[in-house]
Design a protein around this motif. Structure first.
Motif, mmCIF file in Angstrom:
data_model
loop_
_atom_site.group_PDB
_atom_site.id
_atom_site.type_symbol
_atom_site.label_atom_id
_atom_site.label_comp_id
_atom_site.label_asym_id
_atom_site.label_seq_id
_atom_site.Cartn_x
_atom_site.Cartn_y
_atom_site.Cartn_z
ATOM 1 N N ASN A 262 -10.651 1.759 7.268
ATOM 2 C CA ASN A 262 -9.326 2.370 7.393
ATOM 3 C C ASN A 262 -8.311 1.514 6.645
ATOM 4 O O ASN A 262 -8.636 0.439 6.163
ATOM 5 C CB ASN A 262 -8.931 2.467 8.868
ATOM 6 N N ILE A 263 -7.084 1.974 6.618
ATOM 7 C CA ILE A 263 -6.086 1.252 5.833
ATOM 8 C C ILE A 263 -5.960 -0.206 6.306
ATOM 9 O O ILE A 263 -5.787 -1.119 5.503
ATOM 10 C CB ILE A 263 -4.716 1.993 5.848
ATOM 11 N N GLU A 264 -6.102 -0.425 7.612
ATOM 12 C CA GLU A 264 -5.962 -1.801 8.104
ATOM 13 C C GLU A 264 -7.113 -2.689 7.641
ATOM 14 O O GLU A 264 -6.988 -3.909 7.590
ATOM 15 C CB GLU A 264 -5.827 -1.828 9.633
ATOM 16 N N ASP A 265 -8.255 -2.066 7.300
ATOM 17 C CA ASP A 265 -9.385 -2.842 6.780
ATOM 18 C C ASP A 265 -9.237 -3.069 5.275
ATOM 19 O O ASP A 265 -9.743 -4.038 4.736
ATOM 20 C CB ASP A 265 -10.695 -2.090 7.033
ATOM 21 N N LEU A 266 -8.568 -2.114 4.610
ATOM 22 C CA LEU A 266 -8.440 -2.167 3.154
ATOM 23 C C LEU A 266 -7.321 -3.081 2.702
ATOM 24 O O LEU A 266 -7.352 -3.638 1.621
ATOM 25 C CB LEU A 266 -8.135 -0.755 2.620
ATOM 26 N N LEU A 267 -6.318 -3.215 3.555
ATOM 27 C CA LEU A 267 -5.110 -3.914 3.147
ATOM 28 C C LEU A 267 -5.312 -5.431 3.213
ATOM 29 O O LEU A 267 -5.754 -5.955 4.233
ATOM 30 C CB LEU A 267 -3.962 -3.492 4.072
ATOM 31 N N VAL A 268 -5.007 -6.087 2.122
ATOM 32 C CA VAL A 268 -5.165 -7.542 2.074
ATOM 33 C C VAL A 268 -3.805 -8.231 2.121
ATOM 34 O O VAL A 268 -3.627 -9.269 2.733
ATOM 35 C CB VAL A 268 -5.955 -7.960 0.811
ATOM 36 N N HIS A 269 -2.847 -7.605 1.481
ATOM 37 C CA HIS A 269 -1.523 -8.211 1.398
ATOM 38 C C HIS A 269 -0.512 -7.094 1.235
ATOM 39 O O HIS A 269 -0.809 -6.072 0.593
ATOM 40 C CB HIS A 269 -1.460 -9.162 0.202
ATOM 41 N N VAL A 270 0.677 -7.269 1.806
ATOM 42 C CA VAL A 270 1.672 -6.212 1.672
ATOM 43 C C VAL A 270 3.066 -6.829 1.642
ATOM 44 O O VAL A 270 3.325 -7.849 2.292
ATOM 45 C CB VAL A 270 1.520 -5.169 2.817
ATOM 46 N N LYS A 271 3.959 -6.181 0.878
ATOM 47 C CA LYS A 271 5.352 -6.625 0.820
ATOM 48 C C LYS A 271 6.224 -5.552 1.431
ATOM 49 O O LYS A 271 6.110 -4.365 1.071
ATOM 50 C CB LYS A 271 5.800 -6.786 -0.631
ATOM 51 N N HIS A 296 0.348 -5.949 10.808
ATOM 52 C CA HIS A 296 0.227 -4.876 11.797
ATOM 53 C C HIS A 296 1.584 -4.428 12.325
ATOM 54 O O HIS A 296 1.670 -3.451 13.050
ATOM 55 C CB HIS A 296 -0.701 -5.312 12.938
ATOM 56 N N VAL A 297 2.621 -5.171 11.995
ATOM 57 C CA VAL A 297 3.966 -4.680 12.286
ATOM 58 C C VAL A 297 4.390 -3.705 11.178
ATOM 59 O O VAL A 297 5.022 -2.686 11.425
ATOM 60 C CB VAL A 297 4.962 -5.845 12.410
ATOM 61 N N ILE A 298 3.949 -4.060 9.962
ATOM 62 C CA ILE A 298 4.305 -3.197 8.828
ATOM 63 C C ILE A 298 3.508 -1.888 8.893
ATOM 64 O O ILE A 298 4.065 -0.809 8.735
ATOM 65 C CB ILE A 298 4.036 -3.945 7.510
ATOM 66 N N MET A 299 2.212 -2.026 9.170
ATOM 67 C CA MET A 299 1.393 -0.815 9.255
ATOM 68 C C MET A 299 1.801 -0.015 10.480
ATOM 69 O O MET A 299 1.867 -0.548 11.585
ATOM 70 C CB MET A 299 -0.093 -1.176 9.344
ATOM 71 N N GLY A 300 2.095 1.231 10.276
ATOM 72 C CA GLY A 300 2.522 2.077 11.394
ATOM 73 C C GLY A 300 3.998 1.980 11.685
ATOM 74 O O GLY A 300 4.476 2.522 12.676
ATOM 75 N N SER A 301 4.772 1.287 10.812
ATOM 76 C CA SER A 301 6.204 1.163 11.087
ATOM 77 C C SER A 301 6.963 2.445 10.738
ATOM 78 O O SER A 301 8.114 2.610 11.099
ATOM 79 C CB SER A 301 6.798 -0.037 10.336
ATOM 80 N N GLU A 302 6.317 3.351 10.027
ATOM 81 C CA GLU A 302 6.859 4.692 9.762
ATOM 82 C C GLU A 302 8.262 4.666 9.170
ATOM 83 O O GLU A 302 9.121 5.466 9.535
ATOM 84 C CB GLU A 302 6.804 5.544 11.037
ATOM 85 N N GLY A 303 8.500 3.714 8.284
ATOM 86 C CA GLY A 303 9.779 3.668 7.577
ATOM 87 C C GLY A 303 10.936 3.145 8.391
ATOM 88 O O GLY A 303 12.080 3.149 7.927
#
Lengths: 598, 674
Positions: A262-271, A296-303
């Motif tokens: 899933n995206i949380e497994d694919l994501l290595v780094h995010v800005k 995990h705060v960024i993922m699912g933050s829905e903008g």
């Protein structure tokens, strides 16, 4: 050879399939490409365009099915709204002063009504219904197309300083109401369209990661990576139109998550650019033990917290072989038990799904007209299945499979799955059925546009639940829908389901609900009532608020109970910290009263 | 012909008319099931599923470790228990029984009336969740009769919760089992294997069964023909499957059964006075077969609208407590338990209010009133007149009354109840000196050893009251208001309500009243009294119209209960601080026997029934005026004199209202006996 980890030093400039003015290629008031749609001509349905394999083929089963099941009258169809004119919506709430400041940023923008309207919504039933028959209460005042991270920083600073609202916008495929403008927002709203920042900034072959800008659209990403011999493998049902940043912001899940994650497994780094500054990590490591993971705060933050600008994702070499498969089962229970066993043995192929009997039948309606020979063969198959193997057409269900890998891997995997299935009375049913099952996934969204023309409202919703609750959850939700339909005077409806993902500890269930609203008031309100009743039942049966659609505005009601009051407070604390002025006033997840109103 | 009658159909009429009952009994059934499950579960598969359930497997594991016993042995115990519990279905026996029952019913009954539209509606609603029948329980005949009705209407015969007493009956137990009975132990001891197994069995039937379930929420047959306070045990076990999300909904179908004449009427009258029932035995059953010579008139069965618990509980019920952790360790939470009493009371109230009252219920009511007034006889003309008046009022208050031709129906009553009432010279009276009591073993008595004379005198009154009792459910609230208003003459609404609440709460077991419905019932009853011109309101002052027929009837109906409760408080004032239940009941009865036997003034012998006296003690215990403990198999009460005194004073205020009916000094008469 230079000893470089990076294959590229220059970013890949991606020419997206989707133009900057999306309405030039995509329907302004419905799903997908303008040239692709279901139409009914002389009482027979077919699908236009050449983009999908059923393109331009007649679909003889469709019309009789909808007439009998949903009681529609093909001679009576609704007329949709024309595209909005400039006079249909109020002019943007922008002062001259602000406008001048914006101009100085030198970032492409638009205040045309059509540009604002196509970014005022996602693809919930309500959104589409409004587009076709109504008018939005609120649309963004301005659309901005930043070209990259630095542009976003400038926009966020300007908005924060000038009391404006930003709603990040990617592919616009949200089905949670997340990109809807919050009602009662008096400040000017900027729709920050990320699609023009869609470069692949670099690709790291040694570590198998790629750094992409967040606006890149799924099919563009996949195509460009494929050219280089790689794949990302993230394929949500919307991946033709949805963006990388959107995936991160909603905690997306792809069809092939068994292989790629899933995206949380694919994501290595995010800005993420927030009004308080940039949130990111200083390294590109596979994992780290360093307090709560802010990814995990960024993922699912829905903008709601900021704009995701750049994402480093894992990539894989393109598999040599991609093969579909399918298995039929006597009933749904057998199918679910088989899936559970596959999950127990952790031998899932890239994708494994199970359609229930209703959806299996639904799938047959998009079967194109076959040649004489094909129909003879089909007839024989049918005799074999129903007469010799004694499958009951009103109970059987079908599992669809997608295998990826090299020839040998696929063969081994196929054998293992078919062997397990055999112990649950499953019988292999060929590649074509499997492929059609997956195609249905992409077509189902188009069907709604046709349905709406004939007084049918429809939408899907999904959940995740532990294995031991799955069968009763499906049963109960269907019963609740039937019950509520009866209570509300709905006489013709469909409710079907499929299990779309498996995990060690549970599975994902997808429901498709539609009904004929002729003679009933407020179809959208009625639909929400049914969906809410279904969600209540889902939650009472041990299911979740959502597996991958997100919370947005549509499912806020269940957020607090899902995460506890402390959880809500914690989210609000983060929100208040990174965005004290509520610049990202999306109103998703939790309703936050702006400070000025407190 | 009243409005309601059209709803009812005599299911025996087709049996009478048909050429052969045998053809009917062996016909092809077109059964409607609550849910369709593939493959169809069987009685054996249910037992097997229980045995293999994680819950029971863990239990076996745990006990075998704790007691160091072989797992196989415990598994065998469970198997045995399941065999003892489990229902069976044998269509041959069911059909055979249907035939025999047809023959018996055609002989002893005039008709079996069922609201067939209720059945049709239920059938229509069935199909996606478990269905639970909850009939009222007034007779052993209830559950056989109910199964017979199911058979008649092509409804699947339910799995029926029956007490183990039945099981002991040689041959009968197994026969009933074959028609769907499953057995439950009465004792609520903490057998570590039995109860978990039983609970799991019920859970299995609800969650994974396709058959309806039938149980008696009152727990046992009501000897008084009034509702009994609902028991929560079985309904809780049934609801578990819903709370755990294993079924989408459960439909509870309240069913009321009313008999023109209850099979066990004399047995019950004796039991109410404390002369115990014989143990159920097959020979006892065959003895009861002599009933075949008698006439039992009509039976009335009303299927009330099903209660969907999903709708009943609504969105306020949060079941997510069970989302966490594996299913088999989930138990009902305290919050969920709190939902059960209102539901159980709702079901009982629906039984009460859907009861089809028969002509004889009204005859008894009118006769009872006249007897209380001191009129030993009532002329037929007056009887008809009063019945018609009361019938109209009751119907306005929502009762269903089954009377076709009143003269004819009264004749029918006289025939069916020839053991209780008789007509002479156009006057109708209660039998006297017709009850013969054999020698009674005093050790077996539950209360005071009443003399044969007292018993002979009292039994007809008690038996008559049994048939008045179903009527009381419609008027208890109104009667309480009248009783309260009568003494002071006038009262403000708020004061009236305060008194009403207190008095009603004391009678909550007697008439199965739920405290939380108090205000609603009060308003409703008050409105009805105003409409009937029993009560007037002037500037928020409520008072009673002078000398009103309905008022008298209401007071006479509630009088035995008020008096009994008053006497309980009187005696409690003056007894030891600690006293056994048996001694207390004997005290009450002795005192009443004394007062009754002097026959100076009329005291209703129903006051002496242990049912009412026991209800009073339990109610006072619930109100913490008494403290109940168990010593050496006996219940012992500790009395809170202060609180009892307060209640006695309250009740004392209401006694003078009896003068309305007849000017007598019941009060001083009773006092003189203490």
């Amino acid at each position: 050879m230079p000893a470089s980890n990076q294959k590229f030093t220059d970013p890949v400039i991606v020419k997206s399939v989707i133009p900057k003015h999306r309405q030039d290629l995509l329907k302004w008031n419905g799903w997908g490409y303008k040239d692709s749609q279901f139409v009914i001509r002389d009482g027979v349905a077919y699908f236009t365009g050449q983009r999908y394999s059923i393109g331009n083929l007649t679909l003889p089963h469709l019309a009789p099915w909808v007439i009998s099941v949903l009681n529609i009258d093909l001679n009576k169809y609704n007329v949709f709204n024309d595209p909005p004119k400039e006079s249909d919506y109020p002019p943007p709430k922008l002062t001259k002063e602000i406008y001048e400041k914006l101009e100085k940023l030198n970032i492409p923008h638009s205040i045309k009504v059509i540009d604002r309207v196509v970014r005022a919504h996602g693809h919930t039933l309500k959104d589409i219904f409004i587009l076709k028959y109504g008018r939005f209460d609120r649309v963004p005042d301005l659309v901005l197309w930043p070209k990259g991270h630095d542009d976003v920083v400038k926009i966020v600073k300007l908005a924060d300083e000038n009391d404006m609202v930003i709603i990040p916008f990617g592919g616009g495929t949200a089905v949670s109401g997340a990109v809807e403008c919050p009602t009662g927002e008096d400040r000017p709203i900027i729709s920050l369209d990320t699609t023009q920042m869609n470069r692949i900034l670099w690709l790291d072959e040694k570590n198998l990661v790629a750094c992409c800008e967040s606006g890149i659209i799924g099919q563009d990403l996949e195509r460009e990576l494929n050219k280089l011999g790689f794949t990302c493998g993230h394929e949500p049902d919307s991946y033709e139109f949805s963006s990388l940043g959107g995936w991160v912001a909603t905690r997306a899940s792809g069809m092939k998550k068994n292989t790629y994650g899933n995206i949380e497994d694919l994501l290595v780094h995010v800005k993420m650019v927030t009004p308080k500054g940039l949130l990111q990590k200083n390294c590109q490591v596979p994992r780290l033990s360093c307090g709560p993971d802010f990814n995990h705060v960024i993922m699912g933050s829905e903008g709601s917290l900021g704009v995701i600008t750049e994402v480093v994702i894992k990539i894989r070499p393109v598999p040599k072989i991609r093969r579909y498969g399918s298995i039929i089962f006597y009933d749904f229970e057998d199918g679910v038990n088989c899936m559970r066993e596959v999950a127990r043995q952790r031998c899932q192929p890239a994708s494994i799904r199970l359609m229930d009997n209703d959806q299996f039948k639904f799938g047959l309606i998009v079967k194109p007209q076959s040649t004489f020979m094909e129909s003879v063969v089909d007839g024989l198959k049918k005799v074999y299945v129903t007469k010799i193997k004694k499958f009951d057409p009103d109970r059987m269900c079908v599992m669809t499979l997608l295998f990826e890998g090299d020839e040998n891997e696929v063969k081994v995997s196929e054998k293992r799955i078919y062997d397990i299935a055999a112990t649950f009375r499953g019988v292999p049913a060929g590649e074509t059925n499997g492929e059609r099952g997956y195609m249905l996934t992409f077509l189902i969204a188009y069907i709604r546009d046709l349905a709406l023309q004939f007084n049918i409202v429809a939408e899907s919703f999904e959940t995740s639940c532990p294995w031991d609750r799955a069968i009763t959850l499906v049963k109960n939700v269907k019963q609740v829908i039937a019950n509520e339909c009866r209570n509300k005077g709905i006489t013709h409806f469909i409710i079907n389901s499929r299990v779309t993902q498996t995990y060690d500890a549970g599975c994902v269930i997808y429901f498709y609900l539609g009904f004929n609203y002729t003679n009933l008031p407020d179809p959208v309100g009625l639909f929400h009532h049914l969906e809410d009743s279904a969600r209540d039942e889902i939650i009472n049966c041990g299911g979740s608020i959502s597996h991958h659609h997100g919370v947005g505005k549509l499912r806020k009601r269940w957020y607090k109970n899902t995460v506890s009051q402390v959880g809500v407070d914690l989210f609000l604390a983060i929100k208040n910290e990174v965005d004290p002025k509520n610049t990202f006033a999306t109103n998703n997840l939790v309703s936050r009263v702006t400070k000025s109103k407190l | 012909m009243t409005l309601y009658q059209k709803e009812y159909e005599d299911i025996l009429s087709a049996r009478r008319a048909e050429f052969s009952n045998w053809f009917w009994a062996s016909r092809q059934l077109n059964i409607k099931y609550p849910v369709v499950i593939n493959p169809k579960p069987t009685p054996e598969s249910h037992k097997y599923a229980v045995l293999k359930s994680l819950k029971i497997r863990n239990l076996i594991e745990e006990i075998s470790q704790r007691k160091n016993v072989n797992k196989k042995d415990i598994e065998n115990d469970v198997r045995q228990i399941l065999d003892e519990i489990g229902y069976k279905k044998n269509m041959k026996i069911i059909r055979w029984l249907a035939l025999v029952l047809t023959k018996i019913c055609l002989r002893v009954c005039t008709g079996i009336y069922v609201n067939y539209e209720g059945v049709a509606e239920l059938k229509n609603r069935m199909g996606d969740c478990p269905v639970i029948y909850v009939p009222s329980h007034r007779s052993y005949a209830d559950f056989i009769l109910f199964s017979y009705i199911c058979f008649t209407f092509d409804l699947e015969i339910p799995a029926i919760a029956a007490a183990m007493d039945f099981h002991g009956m040689m041959g009968m137990g197994e026969m009933l089992r074959n028609t769907g009975a499953f057995y439950i132990k009465r004792a609520s001891n903490s057998d570590p294997i039995y109860w978990p197994t039983f609970k799991e069995y019920i859970y299995q039937l609800v969650a994974n069964g396709d058959e309806p379930i039938e149980f008696f929420i009152e727990g046992t047959r009501s000897r008084s023909n009034k509702s009994l306070a609902p028991k929560y045990g079985l309904i809780m076990m049934i609801l578990k499957a819903f709370f755990l999300g294993q079924v989408p909904d459960i439909l509870f179908v309240p069913v009321s059964i009313n008999y023109d004449r209850i099979l066990e009427e004399s047995l019950f009258s004796f039991e109410l006075l404390g002369i115990p029932k014989p143990k159920e035995s097959t020979s006892g059953f065959f003895k009861s077969l002599k009933i075949i010579k008698e006439n039992f008139g009509n039976m009335y069965i009303h299927f009330d609208k099903p209660i969907s618990i999903r709708e009943y509980f609504g969105a306020k019920l949060d079941r997510t407590a069970h989302s966490f952790g594996p299913l088999h360790i989930q138990e009902i939470t305290e919050e969920e338990k709190a939902y059960i009493p209102p539901l159980a009371h709702e079901i009982v109230q629906r039984q009460q209010k859907s009861t089809v009252l028969s002509c004889f219920n009204l005859v008894s009511w009118v006769m009872n009133y006249n007897l209380t007034k001191g009129n030993k006889f009532i002329s037929r003309k007056e009887l008809v007149f009063e019945m018609n008046a009361l019938k109209e009022i009751l119907q306005e208050w929502g009762a269903r009354i089954f009377i076709t031709d009143i003269q004819n129906d009264i004749n029918e009553c006289l025939k069916v109840h020839s053991n209780l009432i008789y007509e002479i010279d156009d006057r109708i009276g209660l039998v006297e000196n017709k009850i013969v009591v054999g020698p009674v073993n005093p050790n077996k008595l539950k209360g005071h050893s009443l003399t044969e004379d007292t018993i002979a005198y009292s039994v007809p009154f008690v038996m008559l009251q049994i048939y008045v009792n179903p009527v009381l459910h419609y008027l208890v609230d109104a009667a309480l208001i009248v009783i309260i208003l009568r003494s002071p003459g006038t009262m403000k609404k708020d004061d009236l309500f305060v008194h009403f609440r207190t008095l009603r709460s004391i009678f909550c077991l007697e008439f199965v009243l739920l405290e939380s419905w108090c205000k609603m019932n009060f308003e409703e009853a008050l409105l009805r009294l105003i409409e009937q011109k029993v009560v007037t309101v002037n500037n928020n002052e409520y008072s009673i119209f002078e000398q009103n027929y309905l008022e008298e009837v209401l007071i006479s109906s509630i009088q035995p209960f008020i008096l009994a409760y008053f006497i309980v408080t009187e005696v409690l004032q003056k007894t030891l601080e600690q006293i056994s239940e048996k001694a207390l009941l004997a005290n009450f009865q002795r005192l009443l026997e004394d007062a009754i036997s002097e026959k100076k003034i009329f005291i209703h012998p129903y006051c002496m029934t242990l049912d009412t006296l026991g209800n009073c003690l339990n109610s006072l215990t619930n109100k913490k005026m008494l403290h109940k403990t168990r010593h050496d198999g006996q219940y012992v009460y500790e009395v809170d004199r202060g609180r009892i005194l307060r209640l006695r004073k309250e009740l004392e205020m209401y006694i003078p209202s009896f003068r309305v009916i007849k000017n007598f000094e019941i009060f001083s008469h009773i006092r003189s006996k203490i």
